[in-house]
Design an enzyme around this catalytic site. Structure first.
Site, PDB file in Angstrom:
ATOM      1  N   GLY A  70      19.385  17.976   2.848  1.00  0.00           N
ATOM      2  CA  GLY A  70      20.452  17.494   1.978  1.00  0.00           C
ATOM      3  C   GLY A  70      21.084  16.268   2.603  1.00  0.00           C
ATOM      4  N   ILE A  94      17.581  16.520  -2.813  1.00  0.00           N
ATOM      5  CA  ILE A  94      17.130  17.024  -4.103  1.00  0.00           C
ATOM      6  C   ILE A  94      17.462  16.077  -5.259  1.00  0.00           C
ATOM      7  CG2 ILE A  94      19.238  18.341  -4.614  1.00  0.00           C
ATOM      8  CD1 ILE A  94      17.428  20.584  -5.702  1.00  0.00           C
ATOM      9  N   ALA A 130      14.513  21.737  -0.515  1.00  0.00           N
ATOM     10  CA  ALA A 130      14.249  22.397   0.767  1.00  0.00           C
ATOM     11  C   ALA A 130      14.422  23.906   0.688  1.00  0.00           C
ATOM     12  CB  ALA A 130      15.172  21.824   1.846  1.00  0.00           C
ATOM     13  N   ASP A 152      26.596  21.908  -0.300  1.00  0.00           N
ATOM     14  CA  ASP A 152      27.323  22.369  -1.479  1.00  0.00           C
ATOM     15  C   ASP A 152      27.938  23.734  -1.177  1.00  0.00           C
ATOM     16  OD1 ASP A 152      28.192  23.233  -3.973  1.00  0.00           O
ATOM     17  OD2 ASP A 152      26.443  22.451  -5.031  1.00  0.00           O
ATOM     18  N   SER A 227      27.785  10.496   8.463  1.00  0.00           N
ATOM     19  CA  SER A 227      27.405  10.674   7.060  1.00  0.00           C
ATOM     20  C   SER A 227      28.521  10.163   6.160  1.00  0.00           C
ATOM     21  CB  SER A 227      27.131  12.152   6.754  1.00  0.00           C
ATOM     22  OG  SER A 227      28.332  12.903   6.782  1.00  0.00           O
ATOM     23  N   GLU A 228      28.161   9.767   4.948  1.00  0.00           N
ATOM     24  CA  GLU A 228      29.154   9.281   4.000  1.00  0.00           C
ATOM     25  C   GLU A 228      30.171  10.366   3.657  1.00  0.00           C
ATOM     26  OE1 GLU A 228      25.788   6.548   3.952  1.00  0.00           O
ATOM     27  OE2 GLU A 228      25.943   8.727   3.927  1.00  0.00           O
ATOM     28  N   GLU A 229      29.695  11.611   3.540  1.00  0.00           N
ATOM     29  CA  GLU A 229      30.594  12.717   3.226  1.00  0.00           C
ATOM     30  C   GLU A 229      31.566  12.962   4.375  1.00  0.00           C
ATOM     31  OE1 GLU A 229      32.220  15.344   0.642  1.00  0.00           O
ATOM     32  OE2 GLU A 229      30.503  14.040   0.224  1.00  0.00           O
TER      33      GLU A 229
END
Length: 248
Positions: A70, A94, A130, A152, A227-229
């Site tokens: 992810g 995904i 995955a 998520d 990471s962007e998140e």
């Protein structure tokens, strides 16, 4: 399996200044239903994966050892490529537009840095699920590190079975991880963190690293903002919940 790195194509929406793709042309919803019937081109077995199409410079005896599950828009994957130039890292995503962005981003970085010390030939991204197809890509004990960063949370109780960390999937992760391999998890949702720690510590093939061990890992500082998140959580002054586990 044929994997298209798009390096020979003109990048759609690339910045005229940096030459890198712009995320605004690749927007998609934050998460995707992992149980839905998406259409994927996946290998029947690990031997069928055409890794050289993803890593043109890979050596004959090289294998992918890092997997960012992810991977989102690829910020942490790029960091891995810079930190470990001798290792091959794969991002698995995904969402179609998001994976397209990462593929284009890597192609642009390779083109831009062709004559630099870091050429980004050691990172790649594929669109796949995955939760369904991980054993189709990796041999037993192949991976050294797996990363699950800001997955998520699936807040509704009825959807907890969709969470990327669960007892059934942990056995698959243990299969593709070598003994001593590490699973890195990071989330800004405390309930999900509690869930992850509970399931990982209950599994007989994983043990949690102590805080001292986790803080001594050179990757740990990069988990927060690479990471962007993660960067968004920092901007919003949110909390980070880290847990790292060892395959035993």
């Amino acid at each position: 399996m044929v994997a298209n790195s798009k390096e020979s194509e003109t990048l759609t929406g690339a910045s005229a200044v940096t030459g890198l793709p712009q995320k605004r042309f690749y927007r998609q919803r934050a998460h995707s239903n992992p149980i839905a019937d998406h259409s994927f081109n996946y290998p029947a077995r690990p031997e069928d994966v055409d890794w050289r199409s993803l890593y043109p410079s890979m050596g004959d005896d090289q294998q992918v050892q890092f997997a960012d599950i992810g991977c989102g828009y690829g910020g942490f994957l790029v960091t891995l490529g810079e930190m470990f130039p001798e290792k091959l890292a794969i991002g698995m995503e995904i969402r179609v537009k998001v994976s397209d962005y990462v593929i284009d981003r890597i192609a642009a970085l390779r083109l831009k840095n062709a004559n630099e010390a870091t050429t980004y030939q050691n990172i790649a991204c594929i669109r796949t699920n995955a939760m369904k197809y991980l054993p189709n890509y990796f041999q037993k004990s192949q991976l050294e590190k797996m990363f699950f960063l800001y997955p998520d949370p699936h807040f509704k109780r009825a959807k907890h079975k969709w969470r990327i960390i669960n007892q059934a999937l942990l056995s698959e992760y243990a299969y593709v991880l070598r003994k001593g391999g590490l699973v890195y998890t990071m989330t800004d949702v405390e309930d999900l963190h509690t869930w992850i720690v509970s399931h990982m510590t209950q599994h007989p093939l994983f043990e949690r690293l102590s805080d001292e061990e986790a803080n001594a890992d050179p990757i740990t500082p990069k988990l927060y903002q690479s990471s962007e998140e993660g960067a968004k959580v920092v901007r919003n002054k949110g909390e980070h919940f880290l847990a790292i586990f060892r395959r035993i």
